[in-house]
Design an enzyme around this catalytic site. Structure first.
Site, PDB file in Angstrom:
ATOM      1  N   CYS A  53      14.932  12.844  20.244  1.00  0.00           N
ATOM      2  CA  CYS A  53      16.210  12.290  20.697  1.00  0.00           C
ATOM      3  C   CYS A  53      16.794  13.104  21.846  1.00  0.00           C
ATOM      4  O   CYS A  53      17.373  12.548  22.789  1.00  0.00           O
ATOM      5  CB  CYS A  53      17.206  12.238  19.550  1.00  0.00           C
ATOM      6  SG  CYS A  53      16.707  11.162  18.184  1.00  0.00           S
ATOM      7  N   ARG A 130      14.961   3.698  16.622  1.00  0.00           N
ATOM      8  CA  ARG A 130      15.079   3.729  18.085  1.00  0.00           C
ATOM      9  C   ARG A 130      15.081   2.279  18.590  1.00  0.00           C
ATOM     10  O   ARG A 130      14.037   1.713  18.904  1.00  0.00           O
ATOM     11  CB  ARG A 130      13.923   4.503  18.705  1.00  0.00           C
ATOM     12  CG  ARG A 130      13.852   5.945  18.297  1.00  0.00           C
ATOM     13  CD  ARG A 130      12.825   6.741  19.101  1.00  0.00           C
ATOM     14  NE  ARG A 130      12.561   7.988  18.418  1.00  0.00           N
ATOM     15  CZ  ARG A 130      13.378   9.041  18.408  1.00  0.00           C
ATOM     16  NH1 ARG A 130      14.519   8.983  19.069  1.00  0.00           N
ATOM     17  NH2 ARG A 130      13.078  10.139  17.739  1.00  0.00           N
TER      18      ARG A 130
END
Length: 217
Positions: A53, A130
């Protein structure tokens, strides 16, 4: 399996109106309607202070100026707190010399993540996956992409996707595989035998076969 994991995941579809929301972000309160008139890339990530991330946030910031040239805003989301988001983006600025200029939704209640089907229990438990939603200036969902937790997103493809979608809408054409701006586009196939015969004699397009023709914009 917990009751929360057993609940069905709501998945918006391409062509649906984007689910409305009001949320707290690192830039203050935000509503979906705040983005009306511009395109929006809404993306979720599993958690703050995680390796994949963090690299993605640096990369999203790198493409943010290009997206803004395309009248497209960027909005992140995870189920972390706003305090966590603020600490994380400050950490990214310190460690990567990158200032995160787009807001990040703090979705502790999972309200936005649930509306957009961002939580896939079999992949990430209670974390957001995601996900990438491209929403047009009329607040209609134009594209949806999901990635597993282990795989970082390709930012060049996100930019290319926005460019392709805007070209589709503006010129009422399709874009072929691997299309990038400047490449030929595809015109809609004929809807009747007469149109197919007319297409064969149309000098304004490159006819590969009656159903497949290209042109330059």
């Amino acid at each position: 399996m917990s009751e929360e994991q057993q609940q069905p995941v709501s998945l918006p579809r391409i062509g649906d109106p984007a689910p409305n929301f009001e949320a707290t972000t690192t830039h203050g309160p935000v509503k979906l309607e705040d983005y009306k008139g511009s395109w929006l890339v809404l993306f979720s990530h599993p958690a703050d202070f995680t390796p994949v991330c963090t690299t993605e946030f640096v990369a999203f910031q790198e493409i943010y100026p290009k997206l803004r040239e395309l009248n497209t805003e960027l909005l992140g989301l995870s189920v972390d707190s706003n305090q966590s988001h603020i600490a994380w983006v400050r950490n990214i600025e310190e460690n990567f010399n990158t200032k995160i200029e787009f807001p990040v939704i703090a979705d502790l209640s999972k309200d936005v993540a649930t509306k957009y089907g961002m939580i896939h229990p079999n992949d990430s438990g209670t974390e957001a996956s995601r996900a990438v939603f491209v929403i047009d200036d009329k607040q209609v969902i134009k594209a949806i992409i999901y990635y597993p937790l282990t795989t970082g997103r390709n930012m060049a493809e996100i930019v290319r996707l926005v460019e392709a979608l805007q070209t589709n809408v503006k010129h009422q054409v399709s874009t072929p595989a691997n299309w990038t701006p400047g490449d030929d586009v595809l015109v809609p196939p004929p809807a009747s035998q007469q149109q197919a015969e007319e297409r064969a004699n149309d000098d304004s397009v490159e006819v590969i076969d009656w159903y497949l023709a290209k042109k330059k914009l």
